[in-house]
Write a protein that holds these residues in place. Structure first.
Motif, PDB file in Angstrom:
ATOM      1  N   LEU A 109       0.972 -56.315  21.559  1.00  0.00           N
ATOM      2  CA  LEU A 109       2.087 -55.395  21.782  1.00  0.00           C
ATOM      3  C   LEU A 109       2.136 -54.904  23.223  1.00  0.00           C
ATOM      4  O   LEU A 109       3.200 -54.842  23.844  1.00  0.00           O
ATOM      5  CB  LEU A 109       1.959 -54.207  20.825  1.00  0.00           C
ATOM      6  CG  LEU A 109       3.018 -53.117  20.906  1.00  0.00           C
ATOM      7  CD1 LEU A 109       4.402 -53.691  20.622  1.00  0.00           C
ATOM      8  CD2 LEU A 109       2.690 -52.000  19.916  1.00  0.00           C
ATOM      9  N   LEU A 110       0.983 -54.586  23.775  1.00  0.00           N
ATOM     10  CA  LEU A 110       0.914 -54.029  25.128  1.00  0.00           C
ATOM     11  C   LEU A 110       1.460 -54.996  26.174  1.00  0.00           C
ATOM     12  O   LEU A 110       2.045 -54.570  27.175  1.00  0.00           O
ATOM     13  CB  LEU A 110      -0.540 -53.670  25.456  1.00  0.00           C
ATOM     14  CG  LEU A 110      -0.810 -53.020  26.812  1.00  0.00           C
ATOM     15  CD1 LEU A 110      -0.144 -51.648  26.889  1.00  0.00           C
ATOM     16  CD2 LEU A 110      -2.312 -52.895  27.053  1.00  0.00           C
ATOM     17  N   PHE A 159      -1.309 -48.208  20.692  1.00  0.00           N
ATOM     18  CA  PHE A 159      -2.392 -47.921  19.753  1.00  0.00           C
ATOM     19  C   PHE A 159      -1.803 -47.285  18.488  1.00  0.00           C
ATOM     20  O   PHE A 159      -2.111 -47.698  17.363  1.00  0.00           O
ATOM     21  CB  PHE A 159      -3.398 -46.970  20.404  1.00  0.00           C
ATOM     22  CG  PHE A 159      -4.818 -47.140  19.957  1.00  0.00           C
ATOM     23  CD1 PHE A 159      -5.817 -47.449  20.855  1.00  0.00           C
ATOM     24  CD2 PHE A 159      -5.167 -46.990  18.623  1.00  0.00           C
ATOM     25  CE1 PHE A 159      -7.139 -47.594  20.444  1.00  0.00           C
ATOM     26  CE2 PHE A 159      -6.478 -47.140  18.193  1.00  0.00           C
ATOM     27  CZ  PHE A 159      -7.462 -47.441  19.110  1.00  0.00           C
ATOM     28  N   PHE A 160      -0.961 -46.287  18.687  1.00  0.00           N
ATOM     29  CA  PHE A 160      -0.336 -45.618  17.548  1.00  0.00           C
ATOM     30  C   PHE A 160       0.546 -46.580  16.754  1.00  0.00           C
ATOM     31  O   PHE A 160       0.532 -46.579  15.514  1.00  0.00           O
ATOM     32  CB  PHE A 160       0.506 -44.436  18.028  1.00  0.00           C
ATOM     33  CG  PHE A 160       1.328 -43.811  16.925  1.00  0.00           C
ATOM     34  CD1 PHE A 160       0.777 -42.854  16.089  1.00  0.00           C
ATOM     35  CD2 PHE A 160       2.650 -44.201  16.703  1.00  0.00           C
ATOM     36  CE1 PHE A 160       1.529 -42.288  15.057  1.00  0.00           C
ATOM     37  CE2 PHE A 160       3.401 -43.651  15.685  1.00  0.00           C
ATOM     38  CZ  PHE A 160       2.832 -42.691  14.850  1.00  0.00           C
ATOM     39  N   PHE A 161       1.309 -47.381  17.442  1.00  0.00           N
ATOM     40  CA  PHE A 161       2.231 -48.307  16.782  1.00  0.00           C
ATOM     41  C   PHE A 161       1.466 -49.247  15.848  1.00  0.00           C
ATOM     42  O   PHE A 161       1.907 -49.516  14.725  1.00  0.00           O
ATOM     43  CB  PHE A 161       2.994 -49.104  17.828  1.00  0.00           C
ATOM     44  CG  PHE A 161       4.134 -49.911  17.281  1.00  0.00           C
ATOM     45  CD1 PHE A 161       5.432 -49.408  17.294  1.00  0.00           C
ATOM     46  CD2 PHE A 161       3.931 -51.176  16.747  1.00  0.00           C
ATOM     47  CE1 PHE A 161       6.489 -50.147  16.791  1.00  0.00           C
ATOM     48  CE2 PHE A 161       4.973 -51.925  16.239  1.00  0.00           C
ATOM     49  CZ  PHE A 161       6.258 -51.407  16.259  1.00  0.00           C
ATOM     50  N   ILE A 163      -1.405 -48.644  14.418  1.00  0.00           N
ATOM     51  CA  ILE A 163      -1.875 -47.865  13.272  1.00  0.00           C
ATOM     52  C   ILE A 163      -0.724 -47.597  12.306  1.00  0.00           C
ATOM     53  O   ILE A 163      -0.895 -47.655  11.081  1.00  0.00           O
ATOM     54  CB  ILE A 163      -2.522 -46.554  13.755  1.00  0.00           C
ATOM     55  CG1 ILE A 163      -3.832 -46.876  14.480  1.00  0.00           C
ATOM     56  CG2 ILE A 163      -2.785 -45.609  12.585  1.00  0.00           C
ATOM     57  CD1 ILE A 163      -4.501 -45.679  15.105  1.00  0.00           C
ATOM     58  N   ALA A 164       0.463 -47.313  12.833  1.00  0.00           N
ATOM     59  CA  ALA A 164       1.623 -47.129  11.972  1.00  0.00           C
ATOM     60  C   ALA A 164       1.915 -48.397  11.166  1.00  0.00           C
ATOM     61  O   ALA A 164       2.256 -48.326   9.978  1.00  0.00           O
ATOM     62  CB  ALA A 164       2.847 -46.746  12.812  1.00  0.00           C
ATOM     63  N   GLN A 165       1.763 -49.553  11.800  1.00  0.00           N
ATOM     64  CA  GLN A 165       1.955 -50.821  11.097  1.00  0.00           C
ATOM     65  C   GLN A 165       0.936 -50.981   9.975  1.00  0.00           C
ATOM     66  O   GLN A 165       1.283 -51.421   8.866  1.00  0.00           O
ATOM     67  CB  GLN A 165       1.839 -51.980  12.073  1.00  0.00           C
ATOM     68  CG  GLN A 165       2.001 -53.357  11.436  1.00  0.00           C
ATOM     69  CD  GLN A 165       3.419 -53.635  10.979  1.00  0.00           C
ATOM     70  OE1 GLN A 165       4.299 -53.857  11.803  1.00  0.00           O
ATOM     71  NE2 GLN A 165       3.651 -53.610   9.664  1.00  0.00           N
ATOM     72  N   LEU A 166      -0.309 -50.592  10.234  1.00  0.00           N
ATOM     73  CA  LEU A 166      -1.348 -50.663   9.206  1.00  0.00           C
ATOM     74  C   LEU A 166      -1.025 -49.724   8.042  1.00  0.00           C
ATOM     75  O   LEU A 166      -1.264 -50.063   6.880  1.00  0.00           O
ATOM     76  CB  LEU A 166      -2.712 -50.307   9.806  1.00  0.00           C
ATOM     77  CG  LEU A 166      -3.282 -51.305  10.823  1.00  0.00           C
ATOM     78  CD1 LEU A 166      -4.527 -50.733  11.491  1.00  0.00           C
ATOM     79  CD2 LEU A 166      -3.607 -52.641  10.152  1.00  0.00           C
ATOM     80  N   LEU A 201      10.515 -50.043  17.687  1.00  0.00           N
ATOM     81  CA  LEU A 201      10.194 -49.071  16.647  1.00  0.00           C
ATOM     82  C   LEU A 201      11.193 -49.165  15.494  1.00  0.00           C
ATOM     83  O   LEU A 201      10.803 -49.157  14.320  1.00  0.00           O
ATOM     84  CB  LEU A 201      10.203 -47.665  17.239  1.00  0.00           C
ATOM     85  CG  LEU A 201       9.994 -46.499  16.265  1.00  0.00           C
ATOM     86  CD1 LEU A 201       8.660 -46.615  15.556  1.00  0.00           C
ATOM     87  CD2 LEU A 201      10.108 -45.171  17.001  1.00  0.00           C
ATOM     88  N   ALA A 202      12.465 -49.262  15.820  1.00  0.00           N
ATOM     89  CA  ALA A 202      13.492 -49.368  14.779  1.00  0.00           C
ATOM     90  C   ALA A 202      13.278 -50.612  13.925  1.00  0.00           C
ATOM     91  O   ALA A 202      13.438 -50.578  12.693  1.00  0.00           O
ATOM     92  CB  ALA A 202      14.876 -49.390  15.417  1.00  0.00           C
ATOM     93  N   HIS A 203      12.907 -51.716  14.560  1.00  0.00           N
ATOM     94  CA  HIS A 203      12.653 -52.959  13.822  1.00  0.00           C
ATOM     95  C   HIS A 203      11.515 -52.774  12.838  1.00  0.00           C
ATOM     96  O   HIS A 203      11.588 -53.230  11.687  1.00  0.00           O
ATOM     97  CB  HIS A 203      12.330 -54.083  14.801  1.00  0.00           C
ATOM     98  CG  HIS A 203      12.049 -55.396  14.139  1.00  0.00           C
ATOM     99  ND1 HIS A 203      13.028 -56.189  13.581  1.00  0.00           N
ATOM    100  CD2 HIS A 203      10.869 -56.046  13.923  1.00  0.00           C
ATOM    101  CE1 HIS A 203      12.482 -57.269  13.056  1.00  0.00           C
ATOM    102  NE2 HIS A 203      11.169 -57.210  13.241  1.00  0.00           N
TER     103      HIS A 203
END
Length: 273
Positions: A109-110, A159-161, A163-166, A201-203
């Motif tokens: 992602l980065l 990093f947060f993204f 974790i949100a996916q997890l 994020l919307a996706h």
């Protein structure tokens, strides 16, 4: 004509937002809040999180200024060479750090946003940053670099993204997450990256039905990209402002006029003149 709800306290506002997301109160999937800095967006996100804890176990994964505080620099002041970003090992936020190959997930992602690389030391709970530097026909890797504030911001966001996916994938370490609350994730980003972050994020959010989401921002472009991407029957958008008469809050629906925020700003400027 837009509807405005008035709340005398932060607690009342939190209760209202949770009610709009609940099956019996609106069953919305997303709530978008536009608010200027100083309105109390961060306090609201923490109030939302605390309300979940008051009702039992924690239920909210959140991104705000306190999330960024889970990452802190050790600048190696003695030698000025071994600079590392320290992770708060006591936080539930990092529960999946050692189980899910976070390096590879974050790196993928980065690379959309930055040109530096990193290594996570899961034994010492630190992150080492590095960058490839080209010298003529050769290149070398410079390790232990101190990245900029904007670069750090996008790293923490990635990093947060992940974790949100997890959490959305209902991985065991984050199965407790019922709500995701995101407050101003792009404060240090330029407009191009703000658009990219909002679209990505919307996706992520559109392709799931497991968690409910609240997003607050003072960034007009970021807000409007999300509004257009998430515009559906399960989304509500609002303009959040302080009520100077009661020290409370006003929540104005913006579903039909997502670009009206500048009018409120002009009103304040005229009142101050």
């Amino acid at each position: 004509m837009s509807n405005t709800n008035e709340f005398s306290s932060l607690e009342e506002l939190v209760t209202h937002l949770r009610h709009r997301l609940s099956p019996g109160g609106g069953n919305k999937k997303y709530l978008l809040l536009f608010a200027y800095n100083g309105t109390g967006k961060t306090r609201l996100s923490m109030g939302f999180k605390e309300e979940g804890k008051n009702n039992g176990d924690a239920d909210t994964l959140y991104f705000n200024a306190f999330t960024e505080d889970l990452f802190s620099w050790d600048n190696d002041l003695d030698n000025d060479t071994q600079r590392v970003l320290k992770l708060n090992s006591g936080s539930r936020f990092f529960a999946g750090l050692q189980a899910f190959e976070m390096d590879n997930r974050i790196r993928k992602l980065l690379q959309r946003y930055a040109d530096f690389d990193f290594k996570i030391d899961t034994d010492n709970w630190t992150v080492i940053f590095e960058r490839q530097v080209i010298n003529g026909d050769t290149s070398e890797t410079i390790e232990h670099i101190k990245i900029s504030r904007g670069e750090e911001n996008i790293f923490v966001w990635c990093f947060f993204f992940v974790i949100a996916q997890l959490a959305i994938d209902e991985q065991e370490a984050y199965a407790w997450v019922k709500y995701i609350y995101i407050d101003d994730p792009i404060s240090s980003l330029d407009d191009n990256n703000a658009i990219a972050v909002a679209s990505h994020l919307a996706h992520l959010l559109k392709n799931q039905d497991r968690v409910k989401v609240v997003i607050s921002s003072h960034h007009t472009l970021f807000f409007n990209v999300l509004w257009n991407e998430l515009n559906c029957k399960k989304c509500e958008s609002y303009f959040l402002s302080n009520d100077s008469n009661s020290n409370g809050y006003n929540l104005r629906e913006t579903n039909s006029t997502p670009f009206f925020q500048h009018i409120a700003l002009l009103k304040k400027l005229h009142e101050a003149a």
